[in-house]
Design a protein around this motif. Structure first.
Motif, PDB file in Angstrom:
ATOM      1  N   VAL A 208       0.862  -1.172   0.000  1.00 15.26           N
ATOM      2  CA  VAL A 208       0.000   0.000   0.000  1.00 15.26           C
ATOM      3  C   VAL A 208       0.902   1.226   0.000  1.00 15.26           C
ATOM      4  N   ASP A 209       0.893   1.956  -1.111  1.00 14.32           N
ATOM      5  CA  ASP A 209       1.771   3.120  -1.195  1.00 14.32           C
ATOM      6  C   ASP A 209       0.939   4.386  -1.364  1.00 14.32           C
ATOM      7  N   THR A 210       1.458   5.334  -2.106  1.00 15.39           N
ATOM      8  CA  THR A 210       0.785   6.618  -2.232  1.00 15.39           C
ATOM      9  C   THR A 210      -0.507   6.551  -3.040  1.00 15.39           C
ATOM     10  N   ALA A 211      -0.744   5.500  -3.772  1.00 14.45           N
ATOM     11  CA  ALA A 211      -1.961   5.371  -4.570  1.00 14.45           C
ATOM     12  C   ALA A 211      -3.055   4.696  -3.733  1.00 14.45           C
ATOM     13  N   ALA A 212      -3.347   5.268  -2.572  1.00 10.75           N
ATOM     14  CA  ALA A 212      -4.282   4.656  -1.628  1.00 10.75           C
ATOM     15  C   ALA A 212      -5.679   4.494  -2.206  1.00 10.75           C
ATOM     16  N   HIS A 213      -6.151   5.470  -2.952  1.00 15.80           N
ATOM     17  CA  HIS A 213      -7.498   5.378  -3.513  1.00 15.80           C
ATOM     18  C   HIS A 213      -7.575   4.266  -4.553  1.00 15.80           C
ATOM     19  N   VAL A 214      -6.507   4.084  -5.306  1.00 16.98           N
ATOM     20  CA  VAL A 214      -6.469   2.999  -6.298  1.00 16.98           C
ATOM     21  C   VAL A 214      -6.494   1.653  -5.585  1.00 16.98           C
ATOM     22  N   TYR A 215      -5.728   1.519  -4.515  1.00 17.51           N
ATOM     23  CA  TYR A 215      -5.723   0.296  -3.714  1.00 17.51           C
ATOM     24  C   TYR A 215      -7.134  -0.020  -3.215  1.00 17.51           C
ATOM     25  N   ASP A 216      -7.796   0.984  -2.643  1.00 20.79           N
ATOM     26  CA  ASP A 216      -9.146   0.766  -2.110  1.00 20.79           C
ATOM     27  C   ASP A 216     -10.119   0.359  -3.210  1.00 20.79           C
ATOM     28  N   LEU A 217     -10.024   0.998  -4.369  1.00 20.10           N
ATOM     29  CA  LEU A 217     -10.903   0.656  -5.485  1.00 20.10           C
ATOM     30  C   LEU A 217     -10.660  -0.783  -5.950  1.00 20.10           C
ATOM     31  N   LEU A 218      -9.395  -1.166  -6.076  1.00 20.09           N
ATOM     32  CA  LEU A 218      -9.075  -2.532  -6.484  1.00 20.09           C
ATOM     33  C   LEU A 218      -9.561  -3.547  -5.448  1.00 20.09           C
ATOM     34  N   LEU A 219      -9.462  -3.194  -4.181  1.00 17.78           N
ATOM     35  CA  LEU A 219      -9.947  -4.076  -3.125  1.00 17.78           C
ATOM     36  C   LEU A 219     -11.461  -4.265  -3.232  1.00 17.78           C
ATOM     37  N   LEU A 220     -12.192  -3.182  -3.481  1.00 19.20           N
ATOM     38  CA  LEU A 220     -13.648  -3.287  -3.657  1.00 19.20           C
ATOM     39  C   LEU A 220     -14.010  -4.115  -4.891  1.00 19.20           C
ATOM     40  N   PHE A 221     -13.266  -3.924  -5.984  1.00 16.53           N
ATOM     41  CA  PHE A 221     -13.497  -4.730  -7.192  1.00 16.53           C
ATOM     42  C   PHE A 221     -13.245  -6.208  -6.910  1.00 16.53           C
ATOM     43  N   ALA A 222     -12.190  -6.507  -6.167  1.00 23.18           N
ATOM     44  CA  ALA A 222     -11.869  -7.903  -5.851  1.00 23.18           C
ATOM     45  C   ALA A 222     -12.971  -8.539  -5.014  1.00 23.18           C
ATOM     46  N   ILE A 223     -13.507  -7.812  -4.054  1.00 20.48           N
ATOM     47  CA  ILE A 223     -14.596  -8.332  -3.225  1.00 20.48           C
ATOM     48  C   ILE A 223     -15.828  -8.606  -4.082  1.00 20.48           C
ATOM     49  N   ALA A 224     -16.174  -7.658  -4.952  1.00 21.64           N
ATOM     50  CA  ALA A 224     -17.331  -7.847  -5.838  1.00 21.64           C
ATOM     51  C   ALA A 224     -17.114  -9.037  -6.767  1.00 21.64           C
ATOM     52  N   ALA A 225     -15.909  -9.171  -7.299  1.00 22.98           N
ATOM     53  CA  ALA A 225     -15.616 -10.283  -8.207  1.00 22.98           C
ATOM     54  C   ALA A 225     -15.690 -11.620  -7.478  1.00 22.98           C
ATOM     55  N   ALA A 226     -15.220 -11.672  -6.246  1.00 24.55           N
ATOM     56  CA  ALA A 226     -15.235 -12.915  -5.475  1.00 24.55           C
ATOM     57  C   ALA A 226     -16.657 -13.361  -5.133  1.00 24.55           C
ATOM     58  N   LYS A 227     -17.604 -12.423  -5.151  1.00 24.51           N
ATOM     59  CA  LYS A 227     -18.998 -12.748  -4.856  1.00 24.51           C
ATOM     60  C   LYS A 227     -19.829 -12.978  -6.123  1.00 24.51           C
ATOM     61  N   SER A 228     -19.231 -12.743  -7.298  1.00 23.82           N
ATOM     62  CA  SER A 228     -19.987 -12.832  -8.545  1.00 23.82           C
ATOM     63  C   SER A 228     -20.055 -14.265  -9.084  1.00 23.82           C
ATOM     64  N   ALA A 229     -20.935 -14.457 -10.031  1.00 22.02           N
ATOM     65  CA  ALA A 229     -21.072 -15.768 -10.670  1.00 22.02           C
ATOM     66  C   ALA A 229     -19.854 -16.104 -11.525  1.00 22.02           C
ATOM     67  N   ARG A 230     -19.074 -15.097 -11.906  1.00 25.19           N
ATOM     68  CA  ARG A 230     -17.892 -15.302 -12.752  1.00 25.19           C
ATOM     69  C   ARG A 230     -16.602 -15.386 -11.947  1.00 25.19           C
ATOM     70  N   ARG A 231     -16.712 -15.612 -10.652  1.00 29.68           N
ATOM     71  CA  ARG A 231     -15.535 -15.574  -9.781  1.00 29.68           C
ATOM     72  C   ARG A 231     -14.429 -16.546 -10.189  1.00 29.68           C
ATOM     73  N   ALA A 232     -14.793 -17.714 -10.679  1.00 31.42           N
ATOM     74  CA  ALA A 232     -13.771 -18.689 -11.090  1.00 31.42           C
ATOM     75  C   ALA A 232     -12.979 -18.196 -12.300  1.00 31.42           C
ATOM     76  N   LEU A 233     -13.597 -17.362 -13.128  1.00 27.83           N
ATOM     77  CA  LEU A 233     -12.879 -16.786 -14.268  1.00 27.83           C
ATOM     78  C   LEU A 233     -11.961 -15.656 -13.827  1.00 27.83           C
ATOM     79  N   VAL A 234     -12.437 -14.866 -12.882  1.00 28.91           N
ATOM     80  CA  VAL A 234     -11.658 -13.714 -12.421  1.00 28.91           C
ATOM     81  C   VAL A 234     -10.468 -14.173 -11.588  1.00 28.91           C
ATOM     82  N   PHE A 235     -10.690 -15.091 -10.685  1.00 30.36           N
ATOM     83  CA  PHE A 235      -9.628 -15.586  -9.806  1.00 30.36           C
ATOM     84  C   PHE A 235      -9.100 -16.912 -10.343  1.00 30.36           C
ATOM     85  N   SER A 236      -8.497 -16.850 -11.489  1.00 26.58           N
ATOM     86  CA  SER A 236      -7.907 -18.038 -12.104  1.00 26.58           C
ATOM     87  C   SER A 236      -6.436 -17.743 -12.378  1.00 26.58           C
ATOM     88  N   PRO A 237      -5.551 -18.379 -11.660  1.00 27.92           N
ATOM     89  CA  PRO A 237      -5.791 -19.420 -10.656  1.00 27.92           C
ATOM     90  C   PRO A 237      -6.272 -18.818  -9.332  1.00 27.92           C
TER      91      PRO A 237
END
Length: 104
Positions: A32-61
């Motif tokens: 976590v560096d100076t791009a804190a807002h980018v980190y937070d946005l990516l974290l929110l995207f990852a949470i949404a992706a992990a809950k989606s029906a396409r999660r196996a495609l997003v988190f592959s491997p």
């Protein structure tokens, strides 16, 4: 809180060796560096992706994450646990302070 977790690309023995010998599995708090807002946005995207029906495609491997102090696998690609992934992502610290309230 993310401290002590090691992020690894894969579960191959070479990855584990490189992480142990060369410190290539860095602590999540170091990323976590100076791009804190980018980190937070990516974290929110990852949470949404992990809950989606396409999660196996997003988190592959599927990610492998081990506790650095015990070596216990928190996430294992051999047995993907999507609920554990969502819990782990939600437990990571937010980097950016909340924006100030809008003025009327």
């Amino acid at each position: 809180d993310g401290k002590g977790w090691e992020l690894k690309v894969c579960g191959r023995s070479l990855c584990a060796f490189q992480s142990a010998e060369f410190g290539l599995g860095a602590d999540t708090t170091l990323h976590v560096d100076t791009a804190a807002h980018v980190y937070d946005l990516l974290l929110l995207f990852a949470i949404a992706a992990a809950k989606s029906a396409r999660r196996a495609l997003v988190f592959s491997p599927f990610p492998q994450i081990s506790d650095a102090s015990t070596g216990r696998k928190l996430l294992d690609p051999a047995a993907p646990d999507w609920d554990a992934l969502v819990r782990l992502l939600r437990s990571l610290p937010k980097a950016a302070p909340p924006p100030p309230p809008a003025r009327a």
